[in-house]
Design an enzyme around this catalytic site. Sequence first.
Site, PDB file in Angstrom:
ATOM      1  N   ALA A  94       0.135  48.937  28.187  1.00  0.00           N
ATOM      2  CA  ALA A  94      -1.225  49.090  27.661  1.00  0.00           C
ATOM      3  C   ALA A  94      -1.541  47.997  26.651  1.00  0.00           C
ATOM      4  O   ALA A  94      -2.625  47.403  26.668  1.00  0.00           O
ATOM      5  CB  ALA A  94      -1.384  50.474  27.021  1.00  0.00           C
ATOM      6  N   TYR A  95      -0.589  47.731  25.768  1.00  0.00           N
ATOM      7  CA  TYR A  95      -0.784  46.701  24.740  1.00  0.00           C
ATOM      8  C   TYR A  95      -0.957  45.333  25.392  1.00  0.00           C
ATOM      9  O   TYR A  95      -1.898  44.585  25.077  1.00  0.00           O
ATOM     10  CB  TYR A  95       0.409  46.702  23.792  1.00  0.00           C
ATOM     11  CG  TYR A  95       0.327  45.664  22.692  1.00  0.00           C
ATOM     12  CD1 TYR A  95      -0.520  45.845  21.604  1.00  0.00           C
ATOM     13  CD2 TYR A  95       1.105  44.502  22.736  1.00  0.00           C
ATOM     14  CE1 TYR A  95      -0.598  44.900  20.588  1.00  0.00           C
ATOM     15  CE2 TYR A  95       1.033  43.563  21.739  1.00  0.00           C
ATOM     16  CZ  TYR A  95       0.187  43.754  20.665  1.00  0.00           C
ATOM     17  OH  TYR A  95       0.112  42.815  19.666  1.00  0.00           O
ATOM     18  N   SER A  96      -0.065  44.996  26.311  1.00  0.00           N
ATOM     19  CA  SER A  96      -0.126  43.699  26.969  1.00  0.00           C
ATOM     20  C   SER A  96      -1.416  43.550  27.779  1.00  0.00           C
ATOM     21  O   SER A  96      -2.044  42.486  27.774  1.00  0.00           O
ATOM     22  CB  SER A  96       1.090  43.525  27.878  1.00  0.00           C
ATOM     23  OG  SER A  96       1.097  42.246  28.468  1.00  0.00           O
TER      24      SER A  96
END
Length: 311
Positions: A190-192
Amino acid sequence: MGIFSILALPLLLLGISGIIYIYQSVRWLLSKSAVQNKVVVITDAISGLGKECSRVFHAGGARLVLCGRTWEKLEALYDALISVTDPSTTYAPKLILLDITDISCIRDVAKEILNCYGCVDILINNASMKVKGAVQSISLELDKKIMDANYFGPITLTKAILPNMISRRTGQIVLINSIQGKIGIPFRAAYSASKHAAVGFFDCLRAEMEEFDISVSTVSPTFICSYHRPPAPGNWEASIWKFFFRKVSYGVHPVEVAEEVLATVSRRKQEVLMANPIPRAAVYIRTFFPELFFAIVASGIREKLKTEEEN
């Protein structure tokens, strides 16, 4: 002749060190002069990196508008800044409450920001949210929250400030992103994804804003070292794969990032990747040798699963 030969190397090193010091001092002074009297907005100013950015821009004589989610922490930052600078050469910062994940309120907050000085010269999108976990263990609600913090929040604020810059045909927009906007690391999907999305948006924005003389910059560090935590014995984080991406040795300190942001603004650099050789190599391997990159990542996953089974 023998004594001269012995002293030659130390004297040469001393001379080179002196030249480097003078160069860095001149560069610092030029960077400071570039932001003097400029209206600079910093989101998530109460974070570790936000505080350092606030410090270097305040010392440079910028008119700061500091945004954060907690009023008490904003006031503490305000007190810390004005206590160490000369009030005759700096401006008292303006404080604005802003929760970058609350998309519906950002446009109203943008109006508050513009009301502080009537314009914005430099917008530094610093706010970010991290999450770590397997894809199947992260809820869709959390995925959306990460996207709000790292993508929709920054672009909503940027779009709200942009008309003011376009009308004045001047301005600078800085996105403090991450190396994970360049390469995907397992258990940070999700962060990437949010960081990749942000890079794509600001790359397009850079091209569109050129005709208005508005510069758009992205600063992508590896990992920001807010603390040091050596991996536990036998932990997969001590593996060769983790060595490829490890935080401690190849991360950067918030002070380094803040000074690079100041230099980026001063020199109007378009893109900065703050990475030591190994993570920098990972970016190039992902680009030119994707199969090798995927193999390295896959081996790390297998090693993690094996370690978990042994434990």
